[in-house]
Enzyme design. Sequence first.
Site, PDB file in Angstrom:
ATOM      1  N   PHE A 125      44.777  33.623  39.168  1.00 33.22           N
ATOM      2  CA  PHE A 125      45.288  32.974  40.013  1.00 33.22           C
ATOM      3  C   PHE A 125      43.694  32.171  40.526  1.00 33.22           C
ATOM      4  O   PHE A 125      42.971  33.317  40.975  1.00 33.22           O
ATOM      5  CB  PHE A 125      45.236  34.452  41.121  1.00 33.22           C
ATOM      6  CG  PHE A 125      45.341  33.937  42.455  1.00 33.22           C
ATOM      7  CD1 PHE A 125      46.993  33.881  43.152  1.00 33.22           C
ATOM      8  CD2 PHE A 125      44.516  33.884  43.748  1.00 33.22           C
ATOM      9  CE1 PHE A 125      46.765  34.117  44.912  1.00 33.22           C
ATOM     10  CE2 PHE A 125      44.389  34.079  44.529  1.00 33.22           C
ATOM     11  CZ  PHE A 125      45.869  34.342  45.569  1.00 33.22           C
ATOM     12  N   LEU A 127      41.972  30.224  42.513  1.00 33.18           N
ATOM     13  CA  LEU A 127      41.085  29.569  44.318  1.00 33.18           C
ATOM     14  C   LEU A 127      39.994  29.122  44.018  1.00 33.18           C
ATOM     15  O   LEU A 127      40.161  28.240  44.538  1.00 33.18           O
ATOM     16  CB  LEU A 127      42.141  30.910  45.446  1.00 33.18           C
ATOM     17  CG  LEU A 127      41.597  30.736  46.562  1.00 33.18           C
ATOM     18  CD1 LEU A 127      42.449  29.358  47.118  1.00 33.18           C
ATOM     19  CD2 LEU A 127      41.942  31.399  46.938  1.00 33.18           C
ATOM     20  N   ALA A 132      34.081  26.397  47.710  1.00 25.89           N
ATOM     21  CA  ALA A 132      35.239  26.861  48.518  1.00 25.89           C
ATOM     22  C   ALA A 132      34.928  28.413  47.951  1.00 25.89           C
ATOM     23  O   ALA A 132      35.837  28.663  47.012  1.00 25.89           O
ATOM     24  CB  ALA A 132      35.946  26.452  48.458  1.00 25.89           C
ATOM     25  N   THR A 160      40.178  35.402  36.926  1.00 27.75           N
ATOM     26  CA  THR A 160      40.138  36.417  36.206  1.00 27.75           C
ATOM     27  C   THR A 160      41.233  36.220  35.426  1.00 27.75           C
ATOM     28  O   THR A 160      42.133  35.362  35.565  1.00 27.75           O
ATOM     29  CB  THR A 160      40.459  37.912  37.670  1.00 27.75           C
ATOM     30  OG1 THR A 160      39.340  38.108  38.340  1.00 27.75           O
ATOM     31  CG2 THR A 160      40.492  38.363  36.438  1.00 27.75           C
ATOM     32  N   GLU A 367      38.034  39.915  46.427  1.00 23.04           N
ATOM     33  CA  GLU A 367      39.623  40.084  47.632  1.00 23.04           C
ATOM     34  C   GLU A 367      38.675  40.610  48.463  1.00 23.04           C
ATOM     35  O   GLU A 367      38.798  41.285  49.577  1.00 23.04           O
ATOM     36  CB  GLU A 367      39.900  42.080  47.144  1.00 23.04           C
ATOM     37  CG  GLU A 367      40.565  41.145  45.753  1.00 23.04           C
ATOM     38  CD  GLU A 367      41.073  40.556  45.317  1.00 23.04           C
ATOM     39  OE1 GLU A 367      42.133  39.371  46.346  1.00 23.04           O
ATOM     40  OE2 GLU A 367      41.771  40.210  44.350  1.00 23.04           O
ATOM     41  N   SER A 370      32.483  42.627  51.182  1.00 25.27           N
ATOM     42  CA  SER A 370      32.530  43.539  51.978  1.00 25.27           C
ATOM     43  C   SER A 370      31.853  42.619  53.664  1.00 25.27           C
ATOM     44  O   SER A 370      32.330  42.586  54.656  1.00 25.27           O
ATOM     45  CB  SER A 370      31.448  44.674  52.421  1.00 25.27           C
ATOM     46  OG  SER A 370      31.438  45.013  51.307  1.00 25.27           O
TER      47      SER A 370
HETATM   48  C1  FAD Z   1      34.289  40.062  38.680  1.00 23.67           C
HETATM   49  C2  FAD Z   1      35.496  38.532  39.660  1.00 23.67           C
HETATM   50  C3  FAD Z   1      36.662  38.155  39.855  1.00 23.67           C
HETATM   51  C4  FAD Z   1      36.681  37.113  40.555  1.00 23.67           C
HETATM   52  N1  FAD Z   1      38.207  36.779  40.378  1.00 23.67           N
HETATM   53  C5  FAD Z   1      39.018  35.901  40.890  1.00 23.67           C
HETATM   54  C6  FAD Z   1      39.707  35.500  40.970  1.00 23.67           C
HETATM   55  O1  FAD Z   1      40.808  36.187  39.589  1.00 23.67           O
HETATM   56  N2  FAD Z   1      40.450  33.817  41.428  1.00 23.67           N
HETATM   57  C7  FAD Z   1      39.932  33.739  41.943  1.00 23.67           C
HETATM   58  O2  FAD Z   1      40.379  32.843  42.813  1.00 23.67           O
HETATM   59  N3  FAD Z   1      38.417  34.082  42.642  1.00 23.67           N
HETATM   60  C8  FAD Z   1      37.449  35.025  41.770  1.00 23.67           C
HETATM   61  N4  FAD Z   1      36.445  35.363  42.044  1.00 23.67           N
HETATM   62  C9  FAD Z   1      36.276  34.867  43.116  1.00 23.67           C
HETATM   63  C10 FAD Z   1      35.480  35.729  44.448  1.00 23.67           C
HETATM   64  O3  FAD Z   1      36.710  35.742  45.010  1.00 23.67           O
HETATM   65  C11 FAD Z   1      34.178  34.923  44.966  1.00 23.67           C
HETATM   66  O4  FAD Z   1      33.128  35.533  44.436  1.00 23.67           O
HETATM   67  C12 FAD Z   1      34.449  35.846  46.638  1.00 23.67           C
HETATM   68  O5  FAD Z   1      35.380  35.001  47.464  1.00 23.67           O
HETATM   69  C13 FAD Z   1      33.117  35.241  46.879  1.00 23.67           C
HETATM   70  O6  FAD Z   1      32.833  34.189  47.169  1.00 23.67           O
HETATM   71  P1  FAD Z   1      31.171  32.838  46.830  1.00 23.67           P
HETATM   72  O7  FAD Z   1      31.036  33.698  45.188  1.00 23.67           O
HETATM   73  O8  FAD Z   1      31.220  31.395  46.413  1.00 23.67           O
HETATM   74  O9  FAD Z   1      29.889  33.806  47.156  1.00 23.67           O
HETATM   75  P2  FAD Z   1      29.941  33.193  49.289  1.00 23.67           P
HETATM   76  O10 FAD Z   1      30.654  32.171  49.960  1.00 23.67           O
HETATM   77  O11 FAD Z   1      28.513  32.190  47.979  1.00 23.67           O
HETATM   78  O12 FAD Z   1      29.213  34.407  49.409  1.00 23.67           O
HETATM   79  C14 FAD Z   1      27.961  35.067  49.011  1.00 23.67           C
HETATM   80  C15 FAD Z   1      28.038  36.184  50.111  1.00 23.67           C
HETATM   81  O13 FAD Z   1      27.509  35.285  51.129  1.00 23.67           O
HETATM   82  C16 FAD Z   1      27.879  36.645  51.993  1.00 23.67           C
HETATM   83  N5  FAD Z   1      28.704  35.990  53.719  1.00 23.67           N
HETATM   84  C17 FAD Z   1      29.480  33.988  53.178  1.00 23.67           C
HETATM   85  N6  FAD Z   1      30.252  33.651  53.880  1.00 23.67           N
HETATM   86  C18 FAD Z   1      30.105  34.552  54.913  1.00 23.67           C
HETATM   87  C19 FAD Z   1      30.404  34.956  56.404  1.00 23.67           C
HETATM   88  N7  FAD Z   1      30.901  34.110  56.979  1.00 23.67           N
HETATM   89  N8  FAD Z   1      29.730  36.522  57.228  1.00 23.67           N
HETATM   90  C20 FAD Z   1      28.955  36.916  56.592  1.00 23.67           C
HETATM   91  N9  FAD Z   1      29.081  36.897  55.701  1.00 23.67           N
HETATM   92  C21 FAD Z   1      29.021  35.706  54.512  1.00 23.67           C
HETATM   93  C22 FAD Z   1      28.836  36.950  51.540  1.00 23.67           C
HETATM   94  O14 FAD Z   1      27.804  38.310  51.901  1.00 23.67           O
HETATM   95  C23 FAD Z   1      29.066  37.019  50.669  1.00 23.67           C
HETATM   96  O15 FAD Z   1      29.007  38.150  49.549  1.00 23.67           O
HETATM   97  C24 FAD Z   1      35.778  36.787  41.598  1.00 23.67           C
HETATM   98  C25 FAD Z   1      34.804  36.752  41.431  1.00 23.67           C
HETATM   99  C26 FAD Z   1      34.260  37.735  41.098  1.00 23.67           C
HETATM  100  C27 FAD Z   1      33.192  38.158  41.168  1.00 23.67           C
END
Ligand code: FAD
Length: 397
Positions: A125, A127, A132, A160, A367, A370
């Site tokens: 998947f 995204l 982003a 993943t 997903e 928090s």
């Molecule tokens: C093991 C693993 C598996 C994954 N698998 C997939 C997958 O299969 N497909 C896929 O598409 N993605 C996947 N992801 C990506 C995952 O969905 C993203 O890491 C997640 O959405 C966070 O995005 P980011 O890492 O860019 O963190 P950022 O968006 O940079 O955020 C970092 C931190 O900032 C804080 N933050 C950000 N925005 C806000 C807000 N509006 N309010 C309050 N706090 C905020 C939160 O603490 C957050 O944890 C995976 C990630 C991991 C670690």
Amino acid sequence: MIDPDIFGYDFDAYLEVIADFTDNELIPAENEMVEAGAVPPRIVARMAELGLFAITIPRAYGGLEWTMEQQVRLTFEFTRASCVYRSRFSTVIGLCSQAILDHGTEEQRQRLLPAMAAGELVTAFALTEEEAGSDAGSLTTTAVRSGDNYVLNGSKRYITNAAWADAFVVFARTDQSKPGADGISAFIVDAGSNGVRTALPEIMNGHAEGPVGEIHLDDVEVPVENLLGGVEGAGLTMALRGINHARLHVAATCIGQGTRLLEETTAHVNGRRQFGSAIAELGAVQATLGGSFAELEAGRSLTVECARAFDEGSIPRHRIASAKLFSSEMVGRVADRCVQLLGGEGIVGPHPVPRMWRDVRALRIYEGSSPIHERNLGRAMIKQVAADGTLPNTYRV
Ligand SMILES: Cc1cc2nc3c(=O)[nH]c(=O)nc-3n(C[C@H](O)[C@H](O)[C@H](O)COP(=O)(O)OP(=O)(O)OC[C@H]3O[C@@H](n4cnc5c(N)ncnc54)[C@H](O)[C@@H]3O)c2cc1C
């Protein structure tokens, strides 16, 4: 291919099969998996044979069609083993199949779901992008119509199963004039297409045996029949169907992991002697275990209750978010206490508890992290109380 006998089992018999598989094959193979740095191929073959790629897919499309409550109860079992095993089929059973099931065309369902259920078509998947993450609606991968194809360009990260998937569900912007979610569409992209390249990270802090990967799309031609649902602009709505499903599976994963963490740790404190007796005799140790058990059971009840509401009809997304938020934070606290109770063994050596402590950290990030769930729940509460004075998805009559 799924063992044909599996289709004849009732749920309790199937649950027994999966519990046995967990105890007799998954848990004993954990060290082999760690040494190899990957889930052993014979284990993946057994997962397919036992129908683990099929638990969410309707029988009409070759699946086992268990209810959400049953899926959650199965997850409690197989995630007593390393949660990396679950990752190997999680993107098939949750994120991808559910979006195809609810939003794909009938031709797409017939073409894809039976092979996915059989474990013969692994899907990832796609995204998240570098710019982003939490703000998925700002993605910049593009899909431009050209005759009978769309041409995709862009890069995804943290995906993943990227490196071993046969196909990806890719989210790309089809309408540049619409920033945000409205311009985004979903495509089924064959991983073997010209212009597709995947890459694995050099370092994984947790989930080391199931690394997430990058997907680079360079002028990749995708036939128009692979536009999910045949409609442009609804990609993120389609994504949310699978995301809500997957979030409840993640909540259940936290319960399975918490169960194993507490079983392992309780066995350790029973056997470890200091000050002339087992450390299990110490009141502080007992209180740590007991408090952790109560939190685990609160998460279990919330997750099962949420699954029942899911089975009754509309998707209770705020309760699902609550179950995912609570359970992932809970297992983080529990894992940390378990490492503490192991003392030096929690840091040095091959005990499963520290490996799980590293693995469960990611459950609070993917997903929906928090803080994002807290923010979204708070916003939903404020909006609904302003509208009618009630809380979202609650039990009020
Ligand atoms: C093991 C693993 C598996 C994954 N698998 C997939 C997958 O299969 N497909 C896929 O598409 N993605 C996947 N992801 C990506 C995952 O969905 C993203 O890491 C997640 O959405 C966070 O995005 P980011 O890492 O860019 O963190 P950022 O968006 O940079 O955020 C970092 C931190 O900032 C804080 N933050 C950000 N925005 C806000 C807000 N509006 N309010 C309050 N706090 C905020 C939160 O603490 C957050 O944890 C995976 C990630 C991991 C670690």
